[in-house]
Design a protein around this motif. Sequence first.
Motif, PDB file in Angstrom:
ATOM      1  N   GLY A  13       0.817  -1.172   0.053  1.00  7.51           N
ATOM      2  CA  GLY A  13       0.043  -0.045  -0.099  1.00  7.51           C
ATOM      3  C   GLY A  13       0.850   1.256   0.127  1.00  7.51           C
ATOM      4  O   GLY A  13       0.671   2.274  -0.633  1.00  7.51           O
ATOM      5  N   ALA A  14       1.756   1.343   0.701  1.00  4.51           N
ATOM      6  CA  ALA A  14       2.913   2.467   0.929  1.00  4.51           C
ATOM      7  C   ALA A  14       3.369   2.585  -0.562  1.00  4.51           C
ATOM      8  O   ALA A  14       3.639   3.776  -0.978  1.00  4.51           O
ATOM      9  CB  ALA A  14       3.874   2.201   1.885  1.00  4.51           C
ATOM     10  N   PHE A  15       3.779   1.443  -1.197  1.00  9.16           N
ATOM     11  CA  PHE A  15       4.518   1.407  -2.624  1.00  9.16           C
ATOM     12  C   PHE A  15       3.295   2.266  -3.626  1.00  9.16           C
ATOM     13  O   PHE A  15       3.792   3.037  -4.503  1.00  9.16           O
ATOM     14  CB  PHE A  15       4.846   0.202  -3.084  1.00  9.16           C
ATOM     15  N   ALA A  16       2.326   1.639  -3.360  1.00 12.06           N
ATOM     16  CA  ALA A  16       1.119   2.345  -4.521  1.00 12.06           C
ATOM     17  C   ALA A  16       0.951   3.728  -4.206  1.00 12.06           C
ATOM     18  O   ALA A  16       0.829   4.482  -5.440  1.00 12.06           O
ATOM     19  CB  ALA A  16      -0.157   1.425  -4.119  1.00 12.06           C
ATOM     20  N   ARG A  17       0.912   4.064  -2.917  1.00  8.49           N
ATOM     21  CA  ARG A  17       0.863   5.604  -2.757  1.00  8.49           C
ATOM     22  C   ARG A  17       1.959   6.436  -3.201  1.00  8.49           C
ATOM     23  O   ARG A  17       1.578   7.608  -3.638  1.00  8.49           O
ATOM     24  CB  ARG A  17       0.671   6.125  -1.191  1.00  8.49           C
ATOM     25  N   LEU A  18       2.971   5.784  -3.181  1.00 11.15           N
ATOM     26  CA  LEU A  18       4.273   6.673  -4.022  1.00 11.15           C
ATOM     27  C   LEU A  18       4.329   6.346  -5.432  1.00 11.15           C
ATOM     28  O   LEU A  18       5.162   7.124  -6.248  1.00 11.15           O
ATOM     29  CB  LEU A  18       5.424   6.034  -3.162  1.00 11.15           C
ATOM     30  N   GLY A  19       3.426   5.510  -6.133  1.00 11.17           N
ATOM     31  CA  GLY A  19       3.323   5.435  -7.257  1.00 11.17           C
ATOM     32  C   GLY A  19       4.490   4.291  -8.136  1.00 11.17           C
ATOM     33  O   GLY A  19       4.612   4.350  -9.071  1.00 11.17           O
ATOM     34  N   ALA A  20       4.914   3.589  -7.090  1.00 14.49           N
ATOM     35  CA  ALA A  20       5.847   2.446  -7.463  1.00 14.49           C
ATOM     36  C   ALA A  20       5.360   1.493  -7.935  1.00 14.49           C
ATOM     37  O   ALA A  20       4.366   0.763  -7.222  1.00 14.49           O
ATOM     38  CB  ALA A  20       6.803   2.182  -6.271  1.00 14.49           C
ATOM     39  N   ASP A  21       5.645   0.665  -8.966  1.00 14.78           N
ATOM     40  CA  ASP A  21       5.044  -0.360  -9.751  1.00 14.78           C
ATOM     41  C   ASP A  21       6.166  -1.609  -9.497  1.00 14.78           C
ATOM     42  O   ASP A  21       5.986  -2.593 -10.374  1.00 14.78           O
ATOM     43  CB  ASP A  21       4.627  -0.273 -11.096  1.00 14.78           C
ATOM     44  N   ALA A  22       7.072  -1.801  -8.389  1.00 15.32           N
ATOM     45  CA  ALA A  22       7.872  -2.937  -8.292  1.00 15.32           C
ATOM     46  C   ALA A  22       7.257  -4.005  -7.933  1.00 15.32           C
ATOM     47  O   ALA A  22       6.103  -3.921  -7.194  1.00 15.32           O
ATOM     48  CB  ALA A  22       8.902  -2.269  -7.365  1.00 15.32           C
ATOM     49  N   ASP A  23       7.703  -5.295  -8.387  1.00 15.21           N
ATOM     50  CA  ASP A  23       7.233  -6.521  -8.027  1.00 15.21           C
ATOM     51  C   ASP A  23       7.528  -6.835  -6.628  1.00 15.21           C
ATOM     52  O   ASP A  23       8.851  -6.783  -6.475  1.00 15.21           O
ATOM     53  CB  ASP A  23       7.861  -7.594  -9.085  1.00 15.21           C
ATOM     54  N   LEU A  24       6.871  -6.807  -5.572  1.00 18.86           N
ATOM     55  CA  LEU A  24       7.258  -6.815  -4.202  1.00 18.86           C
ATOM     56  C   LEU A  24       7.013  -8.210  -3.538  1.00 18.86           C
ATOM     57  O   LEU A  24       5.813  -8.758  -3.819  1.00 18.86           O
ATOM     58  CB  LEU A  24       6.312  -5.959  -3.306  1.00 18.86           C
ATOM     59  N   GLU A  25       7.911  -8.937  -2.968  1.00 17.71           N
ATOM     60  CA  GLU A  25       7.763 -10.169  -2.537  1.00 17.71           C
ATOM     61  C   GLU A  25       8.073 -10.009  -1.189  1.00 17.71           C
ATOM     62  O   GLU A  25       9.192  -9.460  -0.704  1.00 17.71           O
ATOM     63  CB  GLU A  25       8.793 -11.101  -3.042  1.00 17.71           C
ATOM     64  N   THR A  26       7.183 -10.915  -0.234  1.00 13.46           N
ATOM     65  CA  THR A  26       7.367 -10.480   1.381  1.00 13.46           C
ATOM     66  C   THR A  26       8.044 -12.338   1.759  1.00 13.46           C
ATOM     67  O   THR A  26       7.378 -12.891   1.580  1.00 13.46           O
ATOM     68  CB  THR A  26       6.235 -10.162   2.034  1.00 13.46           C
ATOM     69  N   TRP A  27       9.283 -11.844   2.325  1.00 12.52           N
ATOM     70  CA  TRP A  27       9.967 -13.259   3.017  1.00 12.52           C
ATOM     71  C   TRP A  27       9.649 -13.148   4.598  1.00 12.52           C
ATOM     72  O   TRP A  27      10.403 -12.603   5.258  1.00 12.52           O
ATOM     73  CB  TRP A  27      11.299 -13.315   2.459  1.00 12.52           C
ATOM     74  N   SER A  28       8.624 -14.075   5.163  1.00 10.24           N
ATOM     75  CA  SER A  28       8.432 -13.786   6.364  1.00 10.24           C
ATOM     76  C   SER A  28       9.463 -14.875   7.202  1.00 10.24           C
ATOM     77  O   SER A  28       9.444 -14.791   8.634  1.00 10.24           O
ATOM     78  CB  SER A  28       7.086 -14.195   6.873  1.00 10.24           C
ATOM     79  N   ASP A  29       9.795 -15.890   6.486  1.00 11.93           N
ATOM     80  CA  ASP A  29      10.482 -17.080   7.109  1.00 11.93           C
ATOM     81  C   ASP A  29      11.614 -17.415   6.076  1.00 11.93           C
ATOM     82  O   ASP A  29      11.377 -17.850   5.110  1.00 11.93           O
ATOM     83  CB  ASP A  29       9.960 -18.163   7.375  1.00 11.93           C
ATOM     84  N   LEU A  30      12.980 -16.978   6.468  1.00  8.75           N
ATOM     85  CA  LEU A  30      14.117 -17.216   5.405  1.00  8.75           C
ATOM     86  C   LEU A  30      14.537 -18.858   5.463  1.00  8.75           C
ATOM     87  O   LEU A  30      14.854 -19.379   4.214  1.00  8.75           O
ATOM     88  CB  LEU A  30      15.602 -16.723   5.883  1.00  8.75           C
ATOM     89  N   SER A  31      13.986 -19.510   6.210  1.00  7.24           N
ATOM     90  CA  SER A  31      14.150 -20.972   6.220  1.00  7.24           C
ATOM     91  C   SER A  31      13.463 -21.526   4.728  1.00  7.24           C
ATOM     92  O   SER A  31      13.803 -22.676   4.517  1.00  7.24           O
ATOM     93  CB  SER A  31      13.738 -21.654   7.475  1.00  7.24           C
ATOM     94  N   ARG A  32      12.622 -20.808   4.343  1.00  7.87           N
ATOM     95  CA  ARG A  32      11.622 -21.262   3.231  1.00  7.87           C
ATOM     96  C   ARG A  32      12.393 -20.884   1.930  1.00  7.87           C
ATOM     97  O   ARG A  32      11.909 -21.056   0.749  1.00  7.87           O
ATOM     98  CB  ARG A  32      10.194 -20.710   3.360  1.00  7.87           C
ATOM     99  N   HIS A  33      13.357 -20.185   2.063  1.00  6.34           N
ATOM    100  CA  HIS A  33      14.158 -19.525   0.703  1.00  6.34           C
ATOM    101  C   HIS A  33      15.503 -19.918   0.692  1.00  6.34           C
ATOM    102  O   HIS A  33      16.392 -20.032   1.475  1.00  6.34           O
ATOM    103  CB  HIS A  33      13.941 -18.124   0.847  1.00  6.34           C
ATOM    104  N   HIS A  34      15.976 -19.762  -0.524  1.00  5.08           N
ATOM    105  CA  HIS A  34      17.598 -20.194  -0.764  1.00  5.08           C
ATOM    106  C   HIS A  34      18.141 -18.702  -1.336  1.00  5.08           C
ATOM    107  O   HIS A  34      17.539 -17.925  -1.844  1.00  5.08           O
ATOM    108  CB  HIS A  34      17.517 -21.277  -1.981  1.00  5.08           C
TER     109      HIS A  34
END
Length: 238
Positions: free
Chosen positions: A69-90
Amino acid sequence: MSPKRGRRRRAWASYADEVTGTIHLGGGGDATDEEPLWRVMLQGKRRVLYWPFALPPARRRDAGAWLAGAFARLGADADLETWSDLSRHHPDEMADADLLFVGGGNTFRLLDRVRRAGFEQPVRDFVARGGDYYGGSAGAILACADIGVGVGIDENEVGLTGLDLVRDLVVLPHYDPTQAAAAREWSNRRARALVGVPERSGLAVRDGDVEVIGHDPVAVFDRADVTVRRPGERWRTA
Protein backbone atom coordinates in the motif's frame (compact mmCIF):
# COMPACT_ATOMS: atom_id res chain seq x y z
CA MET A 1 14.94 -19.84 -7.02
CA SER A 2 11.22 -20.28 -7.15
CA PRO A 3 10.31 -22.59 -10.10
CA LYS A 4 7.21 -20.54 -10.93
CA ARG A 5 9.38 -17.54 -11.71
CA GLY A 6 11.80 -19.46 -13.87
CA ARG A 7 14.36 -16.72 -13.42
CA ARG A 8 17.91 -17.24 -14.63
CA ARG A 9 20.42 -17.76 -11.87
CA ARG A 10 23.43 -15.49 -11.66
CA ALA A 11 26.76 -16.48 -10.18
CA TRP A 12 27.56 -14.70 -6.92
CA ALA A 13 30.77 -12.73 -6.50
CA SER A 14 32.63 -12.77 -3.22
CA TYR A 15 32.19 -9.74 -0.97
CA ALA A 16 34.51 -6.98 -2.23
CA ASP A 17 36.23 -4.36 -0.11
CA GLU A 18 33.96 -1.72 -1.67
CA VAL A 19 30.29 -2.39 -2.26
CA THR A 20 28.65 -1.20 -5.46
CA GLY A 21 25.00 -1.06 -4.42
CA THR A 22 23.49 1.89 -2.58
CA ILE A 23 22.64 1.49 1.11
CA HIS A 24 19.59 3.48 2.18
CA LEU A 25 19.28 3.99 5.94
CA GLY A 26 15.97 5.30 7.27
CA GLY A 27 15.43 6.99 10.60
CA GLY A 28 12.52 4.74 11.45
CA GLY A 29 9.54 6.84 10.44
CA ASP A 30 6.68 5.70 8.24
CA ALA A 31 6.47 6.03 4.47
CA THR A 32 5.27 9.63 4.75
CA ASP A 33 8.05 10.61 7.15
CA GLU A 34 10.70 9.08 4.88
CA GLU A 35 9.03 9.86 1.55
CA PRO A 36 12.04 11.71 0.00
CA LEU A 37 14.33 8.75 0.76
CA TRP A 38 11.80 6.18 -0.46
CA ARG A 39 11.27 8.02 -3.75
CA VAL A 40 15.01 7.98 -4.44
CA MET A 41 15.31 4.37 -3.29
CA LEU A 42 12.48 3.09 -5.52
CA GLN A 43 13.59 4.75 -8.75
CA GLY A 44 13.98 2.12 -11.46
CA LYS A 45 13.25 -0.81 -9.13
CA ARG A 46 11.51 -3.82 -10.69
CA ARG A 47 11.71 -6.47 -7.97
CA VAL A 48 11.83 -5.78 -4.23
CA LEU A 49 12.31 -8.35 -1.48
CA TYR A 50 10.83 -7.43 1.91
CA TRP A 51 12.07 -9.00 5.14
CA PRO A 52 9.69 -8.11 8.03
CA PHE A 53 10.72 -10.81 10.48
CA ALA A 54 12.22 -8.42 13.04
CA LEU A 55 8.58 -7.62 13.85
CA PRO A 56 6.59 -9.60 16.43
CA PRO A 57 4.74 -12.51 14.75
CA ALA A 58 1.31 -10.87 15.10
CA ARG A 59 2.48 -7.87 13.08
CA ARG A 60 4.21 -9.85 10.34
CA ARG A 61 0.92 -11.11 8.90
CA ASP A 62 -0.12 -7.72 7.57
CA ALA A 63 3.36 -6.36 6.85
CA GLY A 64 3.39 -7.22 3.15
CA ALA A 65 0.02 -5.58 2.54
CA TRP A 66 1.15 -2.48 4.43
CA LEU A 67 4.29 -2.08 2.33
CA ALA A 68 2.43 -2.76 -0.92
CA GLY A 69 0.00 0.00 0.00
CA ALA A 70 2.84 2.40 0.80
CA PHE A 71 4.49 1.64 -2.55
CA ALA A 72 1.19 2.21 -4.37
CA ARG A 73 0.74 5.63 -2.75
CA LEU A 74 4.20 6.59 -4.01
CA GLY A 75 3.38 5.37 -7.52
CA ALA A 76 5.94 2.55 -7.40
CA ASP A 77 5.12 -0.45 -9.59
CA ALA A 78 7.85 -2.80 -8.38
CA ASP A 79 7.12 -6.51 -7.97
CA LEU A 80 7.07 -6.92 -4.17
CA GLU A 81 7.80 -10.25 -2.47
CA THR A 82 7.52 -10.67 1.30
CA TRP A 83 9.71 -13.29 2.94
CA SER A 84 8.49 -13.86 6.48
CA ASP A 85 10.65 -16.94 7.08
CA LEU A 86 14.11 -17.25 5.52
CA SER A 87 14.19 -21.00 6.13
CA ARG A 88 11.76 -21.36 3.21
CA HIS A 89 14.07 -19.61 0.76
CA HIS A 90 17.50 -20.02 -0.82
CA PRO A 91 20.03 -17.19 -1.36
CA ASP A 92 19.87 -17.80 -5.14
CA GLU A 93 16.33 -16.37 -5.06
CA MET A 94 17.84 -12.93 -4.39
CA ALA A 95 19.73 -12.90 -7.67
CA ASP A 96 17.25 -10.95 -9.80
CA ALA A 97 16.08 -8.55 -7.08
CA ASP A 98 16.91 -4.87 -7.34
CA LEU A 99 16.30 -3.94 -3.70
CA LEU A 100 16.34 -5.73 -0.37
CA PHE A 101 13.98 -3.93 2.04
CA VAL A 102 14.65 -4.78 5.69
CA GLY A 103 12.16 -3.28 8.11
CA GLY A 104 12.16 -2.47 11.79
CA GLY A 105 11.66 -4.48 14.94
CA ASN A 106 14.21 -6.07 17.26
CA THR A 107 17.70 -5.56 15.81
CA PHE A 108 19.28 -8.55 17.51
CA ARG A 109 16.44 -10.92 16.65
CA LEU A 110 16.71 -9.70 13.06
CA LEU A 111 20.40 -10.52 12.71
CA ASP A 112 19.94 -13.82 14.52
CA ARG A 113 17.34 -14.88 11.91
CA VAL A 114 19.61 -13.77 9.05
CA ARG A 115 22.63 -15.61 10.43
CA ARG A 116 20.81 -18.83 11.37
CA ALA A 117 19.38 -19.09 7.85
CA GLY A 118 22.80 -18.57 6.24
CA PHE A 119 21.91 -15.25 4.58
CA GLU A 120 24.56 -13.05 6.17
CA GLN A 121 27.15 -13.47 3.40
CA PRO A 122 24.55 -13.60 0.58
CA VAL A 123 23.31 -10.14 1.64
CA ARG A 124 26.87 -8.82 1.39
CA ASP A 125 27.27 -10.49 -2.00
CA PHE A 126 23.95 -9.07 -3.17
CA VAL A 127 25.11 -5.52 -2.41
CA ALA A 128 28.59 -6.16 -3.81
CA ARG A 129 27.00 -7.12 -7.13
CA GLY A 130 25.04 -3.87 -7.29
CA GLY A 131 21.84 -4.68 -5.43
CA ASP A 132 20.44 -1.86 -3.30
CA TYR A 133 19.59 -2.22 0.38
CA TYR A 134 17.07 -0.32 2.48
CA GLY A 135 17.07 -0.59 6.25
CA GLY A 136 14.51 1.14 8.43
CA SER A 137 15.20 1.42 12.16
CA ALA A 138 16.47 -2.09 13.06
CA GLY A 139 17.24 -2.71 9.39
CA ALA A 140 19.40 0.43 9.35
CA ILE A 141 21.34 -0.64 12.45
CA LEU A 142 21.81 -4.11 10.93
CA ALA A 143 23.66 -2.65 7.94
CA CYS A 144 26.44 -1.27 10.15
CA ALA A 145 29.43 -3.07 11.64
CA ASP A 146 28.51 -2.29 15.25
CA ILE A 147 24.88 -2.82 16.31
CA GLY A 148 25.63 -2.12 19.96
CA VAL A 149 23.76 1.16 19.61
CA GLY A 150 20.61 -0.95 19.70
CA VAL A 151 21.23 -1.77 23.36
CA GLY A 152 18.76 0.31 25.33
CA ILE A 153 16.34 0.15 22.41
CA ASP A 154 16.20 -3.64 22.03
CA GLU A 155 17.41 -6.42 24.29
CA ASN A 156 20.49 -8.12 22.84
CA GLU A 157 19.58 -11.72 23.50
CA VAL A 158 22.03 -13.20 21.00
CA GLY A 159 25.20 -11.05 21.25
CA LEU A 160 25.75 -10.46 17.54
CA THR A 161 27.46 -7.78 15.45
CA GLY A 162 26.19 -6.23 12.21
CA LEU A 163 26.55 -6.97 8.50
CA ASP A 164 29.19 -4.27 7.91
CA LEU A 165 27.59 -3.09 4.66
CA VAL A 166 28.36 0.49 5.68
CA ARG A 167 31.95 1.18 6.63
CA ASP A 168 33.15 3.73 9.17
CA LEU A 169 29.82 4.85 10.59
CA VAL A 170 27.01 3.59 12.80
CA VAL A 171 23.39 4.74 12.63
CA LEU A 172 21.20 5.72 15.56
CA PRO A 173 17.60 5.80 14.24
CA HIS A 174 14.69 7.61 15.92
CA TYR A 175 17.18 10.29 16.92
CA ASP A 176 16.21 13.52 18.64
CA PRO A 177 18.48 16.20 20.16
CA THR A 178 17.80 15.06 23.73
CA GLN A 179 20.02 12.05 22.91
CA ALA A 180 23.03 14.18 21.93
CA ALA A 181 25.03 13.71 25.14
CA ALA A 182 24.52 9.94 25.15
CA ALA A 183 25.37 9.75 21.44
CA ARG A 184 28.63 11.67 21.95
CA GLU A 185 29.57 9.43 24.88
CA TRP A 186 28.83 6.30 22.81
CA SER A 187 30.99 7.56 19.94
CA ASN A 188 33.87 8.34 22.30
CA ARG A 189 33.64 4.99 24.06
CA ARG A 190 33.40 2.92 20.87
CA ALA A 191 35.77 5.16 18.84
CA ARG A 192 33.27 5.10 15.97
CA ALA A 193 31.41 7.78 14.06
CA LEU A 194 27.72 7.72 15.01
CA VAL A 195 25.01 9.39 12.92
CA GLY A 196 21.80 10.33 14.69
CA VAL A 197 19.04 10.01 12.07
CA PRO A 198 15.58 11.36 12.99
CA GLU A 199 12.41 9.66 11.81
CA ARG A 200 11.82 12.22 9.05
CA SER A 201 15.20 11.74 7.42
CA GLY A 202 17.62 9.15 6.07
CA LEU A 203 20.98 8.51 4.44
CA ALA A 204 22.07 7.12 1.09
CA VAL A 205 25.55 5.57 1.22
CA ARG A 206 27.55 4.37 -1.77
CA ASP A 207 31.29 3.59 -1.85
CA GLY A 208 31.99 5.83 1.12
CA ASP A 209 29.88 8.78 -0.07
CA VAL A 210 27.04 9.71 2.28
CA GLU A 211 24.08 11.97 1.42
CA VAL A 212 21.32 13.19 3.72
CA ILE A 213 17.89 12.69 2.11
CA GLY A 214 14.79 13.76 3.97
CA HIS A 215 13.03 16.57 5.78
CA ASP A 216 15.32 17.03 8.80
CA PRO A 217 19.08 17.32 9.42
CA VAL A 218 21.15 14.54 10.95
CA ALA A 219 23.79 14.82 13.67
CA VAL A 220 27.22 13.26 13.10
CA PHE A 221 29.12 12.42 16.28
CA ASP A 222 32.80 11.64 15.72
CA ARG A 223 34.36 11.26 19.14
CA ALA A 224 34.34 14.81 20.58
CA ASP A 225 33.22 16.48 17.33
CA VAL A 226 29.57 17.01 16.42
CA THR A 227 28.49 18.14 12.94
CA VAL A 228 24.96 18.87 11.77
CA ARG A 229 24.34 17.76 8.18
CA ARG A 230 21.28 19.07 6.40
CA PRO A 231 19.23 17.44 3.62
CA GLY A 232 21.20 17.51 0.38
CA GLU A 233 24.58 17.65 2.10
CA ARG A 234 27.18 15.03 1.27
CA TRP A 235 30.39 13.86 2.87
CA ARG A 236 32.84 10.99 2.71
CA THR A 237 33.45 8.50 5.47
CA ALA A 238 37.01 7.96 6.65
